[in-house]
Design a protein around this motif. Sequence first.
Motif, PDB file in Angstrom:
ATOM      1  N   HIS A  49      -7.216  -1.151   6.409  1.00 39.72           N
ATOM      2  CA  HIS A  49      -6.038  -0.139   6.904  1.00 39.72           C
ATOM      3  C   HIS A  49      -6.055   1.037   6.017  1.00 39.72           C
TER       4      HIS A  49
ATOM      5  N   HIS B 127       5.956   3.416   3.507  1.00 40.20           N
ATOM      6  CA  HIS B 127       6.212   2.235   2.762  1.00 40.20           C
ATOM      7  C   HIS B 127       6.823   2.561   1.423  1.00 40.20           C
TER       8      HIS B 127
ATOM      9  N   ASP C 249       0.350  -4.052   6.216  1.00 41.52           N
ATOM     10  CA  ASP C 249       0.124  -3.548   7.426  1.00 41.52           C
ATOM     11  C   ASP C 249      -1.256  -4.175   7.741  1.00 41.52           C
TER      12      ASP C 249
ATOM     13  N   HIS D 131       1.060   4.063   2.078  1.00 43.93           N
ATOM     14  CA  HIS D 131       1.593   5.121   3.082  1.00 43.93           C
ATOM     15  C   HIS D 131       2.706   5.415   3.056  1.00 43.93           C
TER      16      HIS D 131
ATOM     17  N   HIS E 160       0.881  -1.189  -0.187  1.00 45.05           N
ATOM     18  CA  HIS E 160       0.129   0.045   0.071  1.00 45.05           C
ATOM     19  C   HIS E 160       1.168   1.264  -0.089  1.00 45.05           C
TER      20      HIS E 160
HETATM   21 ZN   LIG Z   1       0.148   1.592   6.673  1.00 45.29          ZN
END
Ligand SMILES: [Zn+2]
Length: 192
Positions: free
Chosen positions: A108, A58, A127, A55, A53
């Motif tokens: 998430h 990451h 996550d 975020h 993902h």
């Molecule tokens: Zn995350």
Amino acid sequence: MITNLARGVQAFTSNAFLVEGDRTVLVDTGSNFDAVGKIRGRDAELDAIVLTHTHHDHVGNLQSVKDAFGVETWGFDADLPEVDNPIADDETVQLGDHSYTALHTPGHKNDHLCFYSPSASVLFAGDLIFQNGSFGRTDLEEGDRDQLIESIDRVRDRVDEHLAEMYVGHGPSVTTDPYRDVELAARAARMR
Ligand SMILES: [Zn+2]
């Protein structure tokens, strides 16, 4: 061979897994550390970046890794600037020497993917699920606890109960009975 490039890094970062093999892939780039240097240090020829993902922790190292190795990125939502190529739910993705099934697992974050290989008996959980039945936070934008529970249930139903290894977005990965951690997370996420 799966190596966490963020191991030992004292900075705000996710884990970043270099999966070496026929198609050498970096699963998440991490952030705030020299991922390029760590890949070069392993003498690896990177073929692609795959994202669980987007975020920031990451993808912080994303541009530097792209620039250094001239690779493209794959993720769930190709409308996002970090993602060059889309991976659909249930699509097959080659990581290292094995085929993985991408599982769209929101809760998430909307674009969250897990990757599961029955032949390697490996799960990349991003996550969604962590060691000891911890689970992804749902208090951020796009977070949704009910969706997260559904996503954990979906992963639990897909993976074999003899799953060998689970690689997670933060903290230690699990190589002893990770199915137990998946089950624990499914239960823990229901307690509010
Ligand atoms: Zn995350």
